[in-house]
Design a protein around this motif. Structure first.
Motif, PDB file in Angstrom:
ATOM      1  N   LEU A   1       0.822  -1.210   0.000  1.00 31.82           N
ATOM      2  CA  LEU A   1       0.000   0.000   0.000  1.00 31.82           C
ATOM      3  C   LEU A   1       0.857   1.262   0.000  1.00 31.82           C
ATOM      4  CD1 LEU A   1      -2.849  -1.096   2.409  1.00 31.82           C
ATOM      5  CD2 LEU A   1      -3.007  -0.665  -0.050  1.00 31.82           C
ATOM      6  N   LEU A   2       2.163   1.084  -0.303  1.00 33.34           N
ATOM      7  CA  LEU A   2       3.095   2.208  -0.381  1.00 33.34           C
ATOM      8  C   LEU A   2       3.197   2.977   0.918  1.00 33.34           C
ATOM      9  CD1 LEU A   2       2.405   3.595  -3.942  1.00 33.34           C
ATOM     10  CD2 LEU A   2       3.657   1.574  -3.225  1.00 33.34           C
ATOM     11  N   ARG A   3       3.303   2.225   2.017  1.00 31.41           N
ATOM     12  CA  ARG A   3       3.581   2.865   3.296  1.00 31.41           C
ATOM     13  C   ARG A   3       4.847   2.242   3.854  1.00 31.41           C
ATOM     14  NH1 ARG A   3      -2.250   1.282   5.446  1.00 31.41           N
ATOM     15  NH2 ARG A   3      -3.455   2.549   4.009  1.00 31.41           N
ATOM     16  N   VAL A   4       5.693   3.064   4.487  1.00 29.36           N
ATOM     17  CA  VAL A   4       6.799   2.476   5.253  1.00 29.36           C
ATOM     18  C   VAL A   4       6.153   1.628   6.344  1.00 29.36           C
ATOM     19  CG1 VAL A   4       8.735   2.944   6.785  1.00 29.36           C
ATOM     20  CG2 VAL A   4       8.370   4.384   4.782  1.00 29.36           C
ATOM     21  N   PRO A   5       6.584   0.353   6.497  1.00 33.68           N
ATOM     22  CA  PRO A   5       5.928  -0.519   7.475  1.00 33.68           C
ATOM     23  C   PRO A   5       5.778   0.174   8.835  1.00 33.68           C
ATOM     24  CG  PRO A   5       7.499  -1.783   6.219  1.00 33.68           C
ATOM     25  CD  PRO A   5       7.642  -0.351   5.772  1.00 33.68           C
ATOM     26  N   SER A   6       4.567   0.134   9.383  1.00 35.86           N
ATOM     27  CA  SER A   6       4.315   0.865  10.626  1.00 35.86           C
ATOM     28  C   SER A   6       5.158   0.309  11.765  1.00 35.86           C
ATOM     29  CB  SER A   6       2.829   0.813  10.974  1.00 35.86           C
ATOM     30  OG  SER A   6       2.443  -0.524  11.187  1.00 35.86           O
ATOM     31  N   ILE A   7       5.535  -0.972  11.695  1.00 35.92           N
ATOM     32  CA  ILE A   7       6.354  -1.515  12.786  1.00 35.92           C
ATOM     33  C   ILE A   7       7.746  -0.893  12.824  1.00 35.92           C
ATOM     34  CG2 ILE A   7       5.239  -3.781  12.883  1.00 35.92           C
ATOM     35  CD1 ILE A   7       7.988  -4.744  11.492  1.00 35.92           C
ATOM     36  N   PHE A   8       8.152  -0.220  11.720  1.00 29.98           N
ATOM     37  CA  PHE A   8       9.500   0.368  11.691  1.00 29.98           C
ATOM     38  C   PHE A   8       9.615   1.613  12.558  1.00 29.98           C
ATOM     39  CE2 PHE A   8      11.305  -1.254   7.375  1.00 29.98           C
ATOM     40  CZ  PHE A   8      11.092  -2.545   7.791  1.00 29.98           C
ATOM     41  N   GLY A   9       8.487   2.193  12.964  1.00 30.24           N
ATOM     42  CA  GLY A   9       8.599   3.386  13.795  1.00 30.24           C
ATOM     43  C   GLY A   9       7.252   4.040  14.029  1.00 30.24           C
ATOM     44  N   GLY A  10       7.083   4.608  15.221  1.00 31.39           N
ATOM     45  CA  GLY A  10       5.901   5.406  15.503  1.00 31.39           C
ATOM     46  C   GLY A  10       4.731   4.631  16.071  1.00 31.39           C
ATOM     47  N   ASN A  11       4.771   3.308  15.991  1.00 31.21           N
ATOM     48  CA  ASN A  11       3.639   2.541  16.523  1.00 31.21           C
ATOM     49  C   ASN A  11       3.883   2.175  17.983  1.00 31.21           C
ATOM     50  OD1 ASN A  11       5.607   0.677  16.372  1.00 31.21           O
ATOM     51  ND2 ASN A  11       4.341  -0.904  15.460  1.00 31.21           N
ATOM     52  N   THR A  12       2.891   1.549  18.597  1.00 37.64           N
ATOM     53  CA  THR A  12       2.974   1.298  20.027  1.00 37.64           C
ATOM     54  C   THR A  12       3.476  -0.116  20.336  1.00 37.64           C
ATOM     55  OG1 THR A  12       0.646   0.729  19.945  1.00 37.64           O
ATOM     56  CG2 THR A  12       1.188   2.939  20.655  1.00 37.64           C
ATOM     57  N   LEU A  13       4.770  -0.283  20.335  1.00 42.47           N
ATOM     58  CA  LEU A  13       5.440  -1.527  20.758  1.00 42.47           C
ATOM     59  C   LEU A  13       4.821  -2.783  20.133  1.00 42.47           C
ATOM     60  CD1 LEU A  13       6.249  -0.989  24.519  1.00 42.47           C
ATOM     61  CD2 LEU A  13       7.358  -0.095  22.492  1.00 42.47           C
TER      62      LEU A  13
END
Lengths: 215, 215, 215
Positions: free
Chosen positions: A146-158
């Motif tokens: 979906l053309l997003r940097v994987p959310s697990i790479f940063g900014g998400n909650t652990l």
């Protein structure tokens, strides 16, 4: 009298399948946000629900991924896509249920992945890595599609951190010869940390501030 | 008296491991630029340092990728991530060292990948392809995960071309029955072309200008 | 007297190879649009022409992908890259020929992929999935490498749907013990639907409108 190991295995199986259905539905919801058609719903549902296990089994090379050999998996993934396609999911309680299933799935999949790696005679570090990949690999690939940097790479909650915790717990108990207790502990610790982190907005730092004199 | 073949193999092993550490560090630096958290650092370090070999071994299907079975690889990749996370790398000399390691790794990995393909009884063209994938596959996937068109696809300084050269050199010497000399020659030619191209900004053309009458 | 099964197999083989050359050329055309260099042309040609089969064989884990063991495949993929690099393809008839080859390839590859999955003792649902992956997986990955949401996910003219149809037809005839007729029927139905959909701009809906009371 019930055999506790069997009970744990049954719980893991149920959480595993619920996780596939739940994450496939989340994949379908992502497809709806991106205004994709039914093919997009099914592709993202399969990636979200089964992608992590497919990457794990492809890397392990111990035969065709269980995502393809166990008939329940694909049926549940397609069902999740169909649910997300037909029902416009936006209720608060529906989201809470999906969040809970997702958190349980992180712990469950990390435990299953780490255990499978140990059974393939890999060391503890690759086992943790494959546990994490099983838990978060599908979502990671879905994000890229979906053309997003994987959310697990940063900014998400652990999220990935919960998978690391569950994998480490699983590896420790497994090495102690207690895989069933390990599965239960990994499931609970992974799901617990994931839910707590989401509740209290715990995130990882993006850098530490130690500077080196430039050479 | 030293056995020259063994010496070459030792050199290849050292360059291989240094390449994993160096490229993992480069992956971590990319993670810092993208403001990712520690999970992002580790993921990009693993992809950069080990991704090419993992793709190669997954395609070859001769067992679990060495990235997972050889304990040094994952430890070095995680170490590279940790270095990039803790130290803000920006010195001129540090970059020169990383560039040198990267150039040597291109030659080394291409040689190893091509040789492995030949040992699996593949032809020279697939061997060249797997040599190139080993050398540049990790960086290619890292670019995609950061939402960039892979830099090897255009505009860079003969990076993949160096991998092609090293793979071809390796295949030729291997077919002549001289794999050790081939490894050394591939390593040097790949690293040499990579460094020269970077120094003198050699790039490939993006098109040739032959027009066909439209039908 | 000709054996009809052999004739079908010969046709499938020819369409398969033509499909690799045609799709590799389409990959090269995409590389030209993105102003990539020769490395980009070759990478996108290989992904477009051989990517689907490589993903299928990697998932099936029945040995090294045929894309690497059958020498014709890589040679044709590189040839397609070279054609697209040297010739600026933009004639109306050239595009018509490429569209026709692409449509035939969708039917052919879906049939081959589904059949291979059945031969590996997978069920009908994984067989359909692997048929579709064989047909559209390469283009899907090519899109991601060019930072586009895969076109099969939405907005296109029943491209993946044609692959689904061809795979289902193949599975049905194969289960009836008629694989040769199935291959022919899958090829024709897949290609037919793909061409009709393109001609009359048939697309899938992106959502259905059933609302659920929010909880």
């Amino acid at each position: 009298m019930t055999d506790p190991t069997e009970t744990v295995n049954d719980v893991i199986r149920v959480v595993d399948l619920a996780g596939v259905l739940g994450n496939a539905t989340l994949g379908g919801i992502a497809a709806r946000s991106a205004k994709l058609d039914l093919v997009g719903f099914v592709c993202l549902a399969i990636l979200s629900g089964l992608g992590g296990g497919m990457i794990r089994d492809t890397l392990l090379q111990r035969g065709t991924p269980v995502a393809l050999t166990d008939p329940y998996y694909l049926i549940l993934a397609v069902t999740g896509a169909a649910i997300a396609f037909v029902v416009h999911i936006r209720g608060r309680w529906t989201h809470r249920v999906l969040t809970l299933i997702d958190a349980l799935a992180v712990g469950c999949w990390a435990a299953v992945g780490a255990q499978k790696a140990l059974e393939a005679d890999l060391g503890w570090l690759p086992a943790v890595m494959l546990g994490v990949i099983t838990a978060v690999g599908g979502g990671m690939v879905r994000d890229v599609f979906l053309l997003r940097v994987p959310s697990i790479f940063g900014g998400n909650t652990l999220y990935a951190t919960s998978a690391v915790l569950a994998s480490v717990v699983m590896v420790i108990f497994s090495e102690l010869g207690l895989p069933a207790i390990g599965s239960a502990a990994a499931l609970l610790s992974g799901a617990g940390l994931s839910l707590l982190a989401r509740r209290y907005r715990w995130i990882l730092p993006t850098e530490v501030r130690i500077r080196r004199p430039s050479g």
